[in-house]
Design a protein around this motif. Structure first.
Motif, PDB file in Angstrom:
ATOM      1  N   GLY A  90       0.812  -1.151  -0.050  1.00 28.61           N
ATOM      2  CA  GLY A  90       0.061  -0.003   0.110  1.00 28.61           C
ATOM      3  C   GLY A  90       0.997   1.327   0.071  1.00 28.61           C
ATOM      4  O   GLY A  90       2.145   1.272   0.490  1.00 28.61           O
ATOM      5  N   SER A  91       0.422   2.230  -0.676  1.00 25.79           N
ATOM      6  CA  SER A  91       1.268   3.682  -0.510  1.00 25.79           C
ATOM      7  C   SER A  91       0.655   4.473   0.471  1.00 25.79           C
ATOM      8  O   SER A  91      -0.381   4.600   0.867  1.00 25.79           O
ATOM      9  N   LEU A  92       1.621   4.869   1.204  1.00 24.33           N
ATOM     10  CA  LEU A  92       1.735   6.177   2.227  1.00 24.33           C
ATOM     11  C   LEU A  92       1.926   7.418   1.587  1.00 24.33           C
ATOM     12  O   LEU A  92       2.258   8.342   2.337  1.00 24.33           O
ATOM     13  N   LYS A  93       2.272   7.761   0.490  1.00 24.26           N
ATOM     14  CA  LYS A  93       2.749   8.969  -0.255  1.00 24.26           C
ATOM     15  C   LYS A  93       1.754   9.155  -1.325  1.00 24.26           C
ATOM     16  O   LYS A  93       1.289   8.339  -2.204  1.00 24.26           O
ATOM     17  N   GLU A  94       1.369  10.353  -1.616  1.00 29.26           N
ATOM     18  CA  GLU A  94       0.355  10.863  -2.636  1.00 29.26           C
ATOM     19  C   GLU A  94       0.849  10.383  -4.001  1.00 29.26           C
ATOM     20  O   GLU A  94       0.227  10.041  -4.790  1.00 29.26           O
ATOM     21  N   GLU A  95       2.394  10.606  -4.305  1.00 28.05           N
ATOM     22  CA  GLU A  95       2.910  10.409  -5.501  1.00 28.05           C
ATOM     23  C   GLU A  95       3.449   9.031  -5.961  1.00 28.05           C
ATOM     24  O   GLU A  95       3.614   8.821  -7.073  1.00 28.05           O
ATOM     25  N   TYR A  96       3.061   7.981  -4.827  1.00 28.69           N
ATOM     26  CA  TYR A  96       3.352   6.675  -5.185  1.00 28.69           C
ATOM     27  C   TYR A  96       1.761   6.218  -5.500  1.00 28.69           C
ATOM     28  O   TYR A  96       1.119   5.835  -4.613  1.00 28.69           O
ATOM     29  N   VAL A  97       1.659   5.987  -6.790  1.00 29.21           N
ATOM     30  CA  VAL A  97       0.230   5.783  -7.184  1.00 29.21           C
ATOM     31  C   VAL A  97       0.062   4.469  -7.374  1.00 29.21           C
ATOM     32  O   VAL A  97       0.846   3.665  -7.968  1.00 29.21           O
ATOM     33  N   PRO A  98      -1.077   3.885  -7.118  1.00 30.18           N
ATOM     34  CA  PRO A  98      -1.453   2.495  -7.539  1.00 30.18           C
ATOM     35  C   PRO A  98      -0.983   2.146  -8.920  1.00 30.18           C
ATOM     36  O   PRO A  98      -1.336   3.055  -9.886  1.00 30.18           O
ATOM     37  N   GLY A  99      -0.392   1.030  -9.401  1.00 26.62           N
ATOM     38  CA  GLY A  99      -0.085   0.615 -10.460  1.00 26.62           C
ATOM     39  C   GLY A  99       1.675   1.151 -10.382  1.00 26.62           C
ATOM     40  O   GLY A  99       2.441   0.604 -11.374  1.00 26.62           O
ATOM     41  N   HIS A 100       2.208   2.049  -9.553  1.00 27.63           N
ATOM     42  CA  HIS A 100       3.651   2.166  -9.651  1.00 27.63           C
ATOM     43  C   HIS A 100       4.491   1.094  -8.992  1.00 27.63           C
ATOM     44  O   HIS A 100       3.710   0.401  -8.144  1.00 27.63           O
ATOM     45  N   PHE A 101       5.735   1.025  -9.186  1.00 26.20           N
ATOM     46  CA  PHE A 101       6.619   0.209  -8.524  1.00 26.20           C
ATOM     47  C   PHE A 101       7.696   1.036  -7.622  1.00 26.20           C
ATOM     48  O   PHE A 101       7.851   2.349  -7.874  1.00 26.20           O
ATOM     49  N   VAL A 102       7.936   0.534  -6.643  1.00 19.34           N
ATOM     50  CA  VAL A 102       8.892   1.049  -5.708  1.00 19.34           C
ATOM     51  C   VAL A 102       9.881   0.306  -5.173  1.00 19.34           C
ATOM     52  O   VAL A 102       9.730  -1.020  -4.815  1.00 19.34           O
ATOM     53  N   ALA A 103      11.279   0.435  -5.618  1.00 20.84           N
ATOM     54  CA  ALA A 103      12.392  -0.337  -4.818  1.00 20.84           C
ATOM     55  C   ALA A 103      12.974   0.133  -3.626  1.00 20.84           C
ATOM     56  O   ALA A 103      13.664   1.211  -3.587  1.00 20.84           O
ATOM     57  N   ALA A 104      12.152  -0.193  -2.538  1.00 20.95           N
ATOM     58  CA  ALA A 104      12.299   0.164  -1.303  1.00 20.95           C
ATOM     59  C   ALA A 104      13.713  -0.091  -0.941  1.00 20.95           C
ATOM     60  O   ALA A 104      14.354  -1.067  -1.342  1.00 20.95           O
ATOM     61  N   ASP A 105      14.424   0.730  -0.028  1.00 18.04           N
ATOM     62  CA  ASP A 105      15.587   0.428   0.475  1.00 18.04           C
ATOM     63  C   ASP A 105      15.827   0.394   2.111  1.00 18.04           C
ATOM     64  O   ASP A 105      17.060   0.171   2.297  1.00 18.04           O
ATOM     65  N   GLN A 106      14.851   0.656   2.746  1.00 13.44           N
ATOM     66  CA  GLN A 106      14.747   0.613   4.175  1.00 13.44           C
ATOM     67  C   GLN A 106      13.694   0.039   4.445  1.00 13.44           C
ATOM     68  O   GLN A 106      12.445  -0.171   3.879  1.00 13.44           O
ATOM     69  N   PHE A 107      13.738  -0.391   5.853  1.00 14.95           N
ATOM     70  CA  PHE A 107      12.323  -1.179   6.658  1.00 14.95           C
ATOM     71  C   PHE A 107      12.207  -0.754   7.953  1.00 14.95           C
ATOM     72  O   PHE A 107      13.177  -0.327   8.620  1.00 14.95           O
ATOM     73  N   ILE A 108      11.063  -0.785   8.429  1.00 10.63           N
ATOM     74  CA  ILE A 108      10.485  -0.592   9.817  1.00 10.63           C
ATOM     75  C   ILE A 108      10.038  -2.039  10.041  1.00 10.63           C
ATOM     76  O   ILE A 108       8.838  -2.193   9.146  1.00 10.63           O
ATOM     77  N   ASP A 109      10.547  -2.697  10.892  1.00 10.66           N
ATOM     78  CA  ASP A 109       9.655  -4.217  11.373  1.00 10.66           C
ATOM     79  C   ASP A 109       8.867  -3.960  12.334  1.00 10.66           C
ATOM     80  O   ASP A 109       9.026  -3.777  13.434  1.00 10.66           O
ATOM     81  N   ARG A 110       7.308  -4.087  12.220  1.00  7.35           N
ATOM     82  CA  ARG A 110       6.492  -4.071  13.016  1.00  7.35           C
ATOM     83  C   ARG A 110       5.514  -5.450  13.456  1.00  7.35           C
ATOM     84  O   ARG A 110       4.649  -5.697  13.797  1.00  7.35           O
ATOM     85  N   THR A 111       6.267  -6.448  12.813  1.00  7.40           N
ATOM     86  CA  THR A 111       5.748  -7.677  12.885  1.00  7.40           C
ATOM     87  C   THR A 111       6.039  -8.185  14.438  1.00  7.40           C
ATOM     88  O   THR A 111       7.012  -7.979  14.985  1.00  7.40           O
ATOM     89  N   PHE A 112       5.620  -9.423  14.822  1.00  6.53           N
ATOM     90  CA  PHE A 112       5.660  -9.692  16.299  1.00  6.53           C
ATOM     91  C   PHE A 112       5.423 -11.016  16.332  1.00  6.53           C
ATOM     92  O   PHE A 112       5.406 -11.666  17.634  1.00  6.53           O
ATOM     93  N   ALA A 113       4.908 -11.968  15.354  1.00  9.00           N
ATOM     94  CA  ALA A 113       4.532 -13.228  15.587  1.00  9.00           C
ATOM     95  C   ALA A 113       5.141 -14.194  14.950  1.00  9.00           C
ATOM     96  O   ALA A 113       4.754 -15.408  14.202  1.00  9.00           O
ATOM     97  N   ARG A 114       6.568 -13.834  14.328  1.00  2.00           N
ATOM     98  CA  ARG A 114       7.352 -14.539  13.457  1.00  2.00           C
ATOM     99  C   ARG A 114       8.504 -15.102  13.908  1.00  2.00           C
ATOM    100  O   ARG A 114       9.159 -14.283  14.782  1.00  2.00           O
ATOM    101  N   ASP A 115       9.387 -16.055  13.394  1.00  2.00           N
ATOM    102  CA  ASP A 115      10.613 -16.349  13.921  1.00  2.00           C
ATOM    103  C   ASP A 115      11.393 -15.538  12.949  1.00  2.00           C
ATOM    104  O   ASP A 115      11.390 -15.605  11.734  1.00  2.00           O
ATOM    105  N   LYS A 116      12.263 -15.007  13.601  1.00  2.00           N
ATOM    106  CA  LYS A 116      13.142 -13.745  12.870  1.00  2.00           C
ATOM    107  C   LYS A 116      14.559 -14.087  12.853  1.00  2.00           C
ATOM    108  O   LYS A 116      15.369 -13.180  12.126  1.00  2.00           O
ATOM    109  N   THR A 117      14.951 -15.521  13.174  1.00  2.00           N
ATOM    110  CA  THR A 117      16.482 -15.483  13.081  1.00  2.00           C
ATOM    111  C   THR A 117      16.776 -17.015  13.066  1.00  2.00           C
ATOM    112  O   THR A 117      15.930 -17.858  13.349  1.00  2.00           O
ATOM    113  N   PHE A 118      17.601 -17.479  12.095  1.00  2.00           N
ATOM    114  CA  PHE A 118      18.237 -18.841  12.065  1.00  2.00           C
ATOM    115  C   PHE A 118      18.905 -19.287  13.440  1.00  2.00           C
ATOM    116  O   PHE A 118      18.965 -20.401  13.567  1.00  2.00           O
TER     117      PHE A 118
END
Length: 290
Positions: A90-118
Motif C-alpha cells: 500500500g502507498s503512504l505517499k500521494e505520489e506513489y500511485v497504485p500501479g507504480h513500483f517502488v524499489a524500497a531500500d529501508q524497512f521498519i519491522d512491526r511484525t511480532f508473531a514470526r521467527d526472525k532468526t536462524f
C-alpha cells in the motif's frame, strides 16, 4: 566466471514467471521445514532462476503463516546467489500511485508473531541491518521495471505490519508521520533472514492501493487490490525476464555491500560454547562462515 543464480520470491498475484527454459520443479525440505511451495527452476539465457511463490500456489498462507526461514534456507540450498522479492504494498505517499513500483531500500519491522532468526541459544549471531538492500541488485531490478514500461520510484521505507488485517486509519496516519513510504506484510523477517544467509536481497514493491490514510479515496479492500494486481503482476513477470537478460553473460562479482561475507563479523558465540546440534542445523545457510 562466477554466474548468477537468481532467486525470485513472488508475492500476492505473482505465482509464476514467464520465459523459463528447462523448467522443472523440486520438492525441498530444510532443517526449518518445507518452504511455501515447490521450487520452480529454469533459466533465461545464461542465468539460472529459482522461483518460489511466497504464499503458495493459490495463495494458501497468511503473511504470518509463511515459513520464512524454510523459504530462505531452501533458496540457499538450491544455490541461489541473490534474491529479488516482489511484493504487493500500500502507498503512504500521494505520489506513489497504485500501479507504480517502488524499489524500497529501508524497512521498519512491526511484525511480532514470526521467527526472525536462524540463530539462537548455543550459536548467537548479530548481522547488521543498517543497509538491508543490495544496491547493485536493486538498481538492476529498477532498470528492468522501467524497461518494462512501469513508473518506478527508487528508494523508500517499507513498514512491515503483522496483518492479515489492513491498517486502521490511526495507524495509517501514524506511519505517514514516521516517514514511511509503503506498507506491506511480508518483507520482514524475509530480508533479515536473507542477510543471515549471506544472500544479497532487493525488493520491488507493487503499489496496489493508498492504504486508508487518503480519506477522499475508498479504504483499501481485497476487491480494489485485485483490480490493479493483475496489471502489476504482468509488469513484474516482464521485469524478471528483462532482469535475467541484463544479468546473462555478465560475471557476478562479490556483492559490493559485503553481504556475501557478512557472517565473518556477526558470529559471537565462542567455538567451545557452541551447540553442535544447532551448528549442524545452520550449515545449510552459514556453512561458509562455520
Amino acid at each position: 566466471m562466477s554466474k548468477w543464480t537468481l532467486g525470485i520470491i513472488g508475492g500476492s498475484g505473482l505465482y509464476e514467471i514467464d520465459g523459463l527454459e528447462d523448467r522443472r520443479e523440486e520438492q525441498v525440505e530444510t532443517p526449518w521445514g518445507a518452504p511455501s511451495d515447490t521450487l520452480v527452476r529454469g533459466r533465461i539465457g545464461e542465468v539460472e532462476l529459482v522461483f518460489l511463490p511466497r504464499h503458495g500456489k493459490g495463495h494458501r498462507l497468511t503473511p504470518t503463516e509463511v515459513p520464512y526461514r524454510a523459504n530462505i534456507a531452501a533458496l540457499k540450498a538450491a544455490g541461489v546467489t541473490d534474491i529479488l522479492s516482489i511484493s504487493a504494498c500500500g502507498s503512504l505517499k500521494e505520489e506513489y500511485v497504485p500501479g507504480h513500483f517502488v524499489a524500497a531500500d529501508q524497512f521498519i519491522d512491526r511484525t511480532f508473531a514470526r521467527d526472525k532468526t536462524f540463530f539462537g541459544a548455543g550459536m548467537v549471531a548479530h548481522v547488521s541491518m543498517a543497509h538491508p538492500i543490495c544496491p547493485r541488485l536493486s538498481e538492476l531490478a529498477a532498470q528492468a521495471v522501467e524497461a518494462s514500461g512501469a513508473m518506478l520510484h527508487r528508494g523508500g521505507t517499507y513498514i512491515a505490519m503483522e496483518g492479515p488485517q489492513f491498517s486502521s486509519l490511526a495507524e495509517s496516519k501514524l506511519y505517514r508521520q514516521w516517514g514511511c513510504d509503503v506498507i506491506g506484510m511480508t518483507a520482514m523477517p524475509e530480508a533479515k533472514l536473507a542477510r543471515e544467509a549471506e544472500l544479497p536481497y532487493a525488493i520491488l514493491c507493487m503499489v496496489t492501493d493508498y492504504d486508508c490514510w487518503r480519506e477522499e479515496t475508498e479504504a483499501v479492500s481485497v476487491t480494489n487490490v485485485l483490480e490493479i494486481m493483475g496489471h502489476n503482476s504482468a509488469i513484474a513477470r516482464k521485469s524478471v525476464v528483462k532482469l535475467a537478460e541484463r544479468l546473462s553473460g555478465t560475471e557476478r562479482t562479490p556483492d559490493p555491500s559485503g553481504t556475501d561475507t557478512c557472517l565473518d563479523y556477526a558470529l559471537i558465540t565462542a567455538p567451545d560454547a557452541r551447540d553442535p546440534k544447532l551448528v549442524e542445523k545452520l550449515r545449510v545457510i552459514a556453512g561458509r562462515a562455520l
